[in-house]
Design a protein around this motif. Structure first.
Motif, PDB file in Angstrom:
ATOM      1  N   TRP A  92       8.334 -43.544  14.007  1.00  0.00           N
ATOM      2  CA  TRP A  92       8.528 -42.255  13.291  1.00  0.00           C
ATOM      3  C   TRP A  92       7.620 -41.367  12.937  1.00  0.00           C
ATOM      4  O   TRP A  92       7.419 -40.388  12.224  1.00  0.00           O
ATOM      5  N   LEU A  93       6.282 -41.490  13.640  1.00  0.00           N
ATOM      6  CA  LEU A  93       5.125 -40.807  13.697  1.00  0.00           C
ATOM      7  C   LEU A  93       5.365 -39.222  13.843  1.00  0.00           C
ATOM      8  O   LEU A  93       4.652 -38.416  13.160  1.00  0.00           O
ATOM      9  N   ASP A  94       6.345 -39.055  14.456  1.00  0.00           N
ATOM     10  CA  ASP A  94       6.430 -37.397  14.757  1.00  0.00           C
ATOM     11  C   ASP A  94       7.007 -36.719  13.462  1.00  0.00           C
ATOM     12  O   ASP A  94       6.948 -35.548  13.298  1.00  0.00           O
ATOM     13  N   HIS A  95       7.389 -37.513  12.547  1.00  0.00           N
ATOM     14  CA  HIS A  95       7.831 -37.101  11.196  1.00  0.00           C
ATOM     15  C   HIS A  95       6.802 -37.117  10.071  1.00  0.00           C
ATOM     16  O   HIS A  95       7.291 -37.215   8.787  1.00  0.00           O
TER      17      HIS A  95
ATOM     18  N   GLN B 252      -0.422 -41.542   9.149  1.00  0.00           N
ATOM     19  CA  GLN B 252       0.025 -42.694   9.048  1.00  0.00           C
ATOM     20  C   GLN B 252       0.333 -43.450   7.977  1.00  0.00           C
ATOM     21  O   GLN B 252       1.206 -44.150   7.786  1.00  0.00           O
TER      22      GLN B 252
ATOM     23  N   SER C  87      10.100 -35.130   6.100  1.00  0.00           N
ATOM     24  CA  SER C  87       9.659 -34.106   6.846  1.00  0.00           C
ATOM     25  C   SER C  87       8.019 -33.835   6.744  1.00  0.00           C
ATOM     26  O   SER C  87       7.432 -34.189   5.954  1.00  0.00           O
ATOM     27  N   THR C  88       7.300 -32.934   7.667  1.00  0.00           N
ATOM     28  CA  THR C  88       6.136 -32.541   7.750  1.00  0.00           C
ATOM     29  C   THR C  88       5.803 -31.068   6.807  1.00  0.00           C
ATOM     30  O   THR C  88       4.762 -30.837   6.548  1.00  0.00           O
TER      31      THR C  88
END
Length: 536
Positions: free
Chosen positions: A340-343, A347, A494-495
């Motif tokens: 899920w790192l894209d979200h 880390q 989300s980011t």
């Protein structure tokens, strides 16, 4: 030390820490983890604040599938230790307030199991129908189209019997014939052996794979849109007949009757299916069957409010009397922080958010060793692999070894403190060693300390264990729900920043990247609030 919970239903709302014994701690320096090593590290596990440990298989095995190919159900593999050491582990765990759950691989055995050796010797020996045998078609092909999860047909020809035998997994893992009551009796007796030794329950591997269709009917094609692009032929089928059979219910009821002869014991069944997992989870945990079931529903790439909300709602709507056990990681899938790192903003932020979310869901929870450190998978080369699944499908699928590398204890020690051997069964690499326990223990902003805080909060707030969940009608990317009457949980998945207007103010109990102003909550990337609604 873990709080002692000896009530009959201690498992309801519990948190279990999964230990993969080969990779947890090596006490004899042969490069492979063992029972003595687990005993050395049990204080660490108890201090996290979990209720139980789950041990992946430690039984005698040729290790073709790392212990999930059992050759003796009532002993310990010498590579892991002895029965005396197992007893010592159970004793220490109980003194620390930890329950002990062990893996049971009942759907299949190793081909080195003495009963399979007997079964394949002829068509009329006493064990001849203890496994699934079938005649070939007239052209010599297997009796049907069933596929093995590890690639190729699920049938292997045996020249002694001049028949095929069935295996959902490796050809070295023949399936038991559960239609034979004597097989059921034998496997239940092996479970009784461990109950008498004091184990508190069982994690049941592939619990929906026990029975096969007696008529050996072909599986239909998988009708889901992604199926024809699947990497494995197994996934191109809807496994209507090779597993998920109705006769499974009767065996689960027999198993429950066995456990009910003992106080405060439990079962958690792994339900793996691309079509029916939530429905089977509900069916298998309703009435006197399994206590809990978990699936792969949250072990994939999906990371959205709708996904998590729909999985939980679908389970409890379909099985209001059933009970789920949720997990984000285990020994069979890539670690969730990496998935899920894209979200993620970073880390650590994602690791903490995932912990807060999982540990505030209604149901029980399984944590996988190392996730409390925010680990991602180890990047391995082909020559470093041991997993037959990864070796067969490399490089499109790299297998399960990346999530199985050794636990990292000390960033300054060889092999991160896992072992003093010159070489470990899987390598320890720098990105994992940099997140060792020694680098996080006592550091207030670490992922490890956050897990301890979140587990303590789950214990302190009964509604986080037992309160019903009620989802708020919020748009993406915010997941919001109440637990019980007073607890509120909000997560920005989300980011980008997000805001939520509530009916009233909330007192934050545990937060990350959150500002609470009156009834308005502002959440930064991966921000969250677990709080209490304020009244008056």
């Amino acid at each position: 030390m873990a709080e002692k919970r000896d009530e009959q239903d201690w498992w309801r709302g519990s948190v279990t820490y999964q230990i993969y014994p080969r990779s947890f701690m090596d006490a004899n320096d042969d490069g492979i983890g063992d029972l003595a090593g687990i005993i050395q590290r049990l204080d660490y596990v108890a201090a996290l604040g979990v209720d139980a440990i789950w041990l992946s298989p430690v039984f005698p095995s040729p290790m073709k599938d790392m212990g999930y190919d059992v050759s003796d159900y009532t002993d310990i593999d010498p590579g892991f230790g002895t029965l005396a050491e197992f007893d010592a582990l159970v004793d220490k765990a109980h003194k620390l307030g930890l329950k002990v759950i062990i893996d049971q691989v009942l759907s299949h055995s190793s081909d080195q199991h003495p009963f399979f050796a007997e079964s394949r010797s002829s068509r009329d020996n006493p064990k001849s129908d203890w496994y699934v045998w079938a005649d070939p078609n007239h052209d010599g092909t297997p009796p049907n189209n069933w596929q093995s999860i590890f690639g190729g047909a699920a049938w292997t020809w045996d020249s002694r019997r001049r028949q095929y035998y069935f295996h959902n997994f490796l050809k070295e893992q023949p399936d038991w014939n559960f239609h034979n009551p004597a097989v059921q009796d034998y496997l239940l007796d092996s479970m009784r052996f461990w109950l008498e030794r004091g184990v508190d329950g069982f994690r049941l591997d592939t619990v929906n794979f026990y029975f096969h269709d007696r008529l050996l009917r072909d599986n239909p094609a998988n009708y889901l849109p992604w199926a024809q692009q699947a990497l494995k032929p197994f996934d191109m089928q809807f496994c209507l007949f090779s597993k998920n059979q109705p006769e499974n219910i009767g065996f689960l009821e027999r198993m429950r009757a066995l456990l009910d002869e003992y106080d405060a014991r439990t079962t958690v069944g792994e339900v793996g299916d691309s079509h029916l997992s939530l429905e089977l989870m509900g069916e298998y945990t309703s009435g006197k069957r399994l206590h809990m079931a978990y699936s792969f529903e949250m072990l994939g790439p999906n990371f959205s409010a709708e996904h998590f909300r729909s999985r939980i709602l679908r389970f409890f709507t379909g099985a209001p009397e059933g009970w789920p056990c949720w997990a984000f990681s285990n020994h069979d899938v890539p670690r969730h922080v990496g998935r899920w790192l894209d979200h993620a903003a970073d880390q650590d932020a994602l690791a903490k958010q995932a912990a807060a979310m999982l540990l505030s869901f209604e149901g029980s929870v399984c944590l996988y060793q190392g996730e409390e450190l925010g680990l991602v998978d180890t990047q391995l080369s082909f020559d470093e692999l041991t997993d037959p699944d990864g070796i067969a499908f490399w490089p499109e699928y790299k297998g399960r070894d990346g999530c199985r590398t050794p636990m990292v204890w000390d960033d300054k020690a060889p092999n991160a403190g896992f072992s003093r051997a010159n070489k470990t069964w899987l390598p320890v690499k720098a990105p994992q060693q940099a997140r060792a326990v020694s680098t996080q223990d006592g550091r207030a902003d670490s992922v490890l300390e956050f897990y301890r805080q979140m587990l303590a909060l789950r214990r302190a707030e009964p509604d986080l264990r037992n309160g019903r969940i009620h989802f708020l009608d919020l748009p993406e990317p915010v997941l919001g729900y109440e637990r019980g009457a007073d607890l509120l949980c909000l997560f920005n998945l989300s980011t980008e920043p997000a805001s939520v207007d509530l009916e009233g103010p909330v007192q934050g109990l545990l937060t990350q990247g959150a500002t609470l102003t009156g009834s308005r909550v502002n959440l930064k990337a991966n921000g969250f609030v677990i709080g209490k609604k304020m009244t008056g």
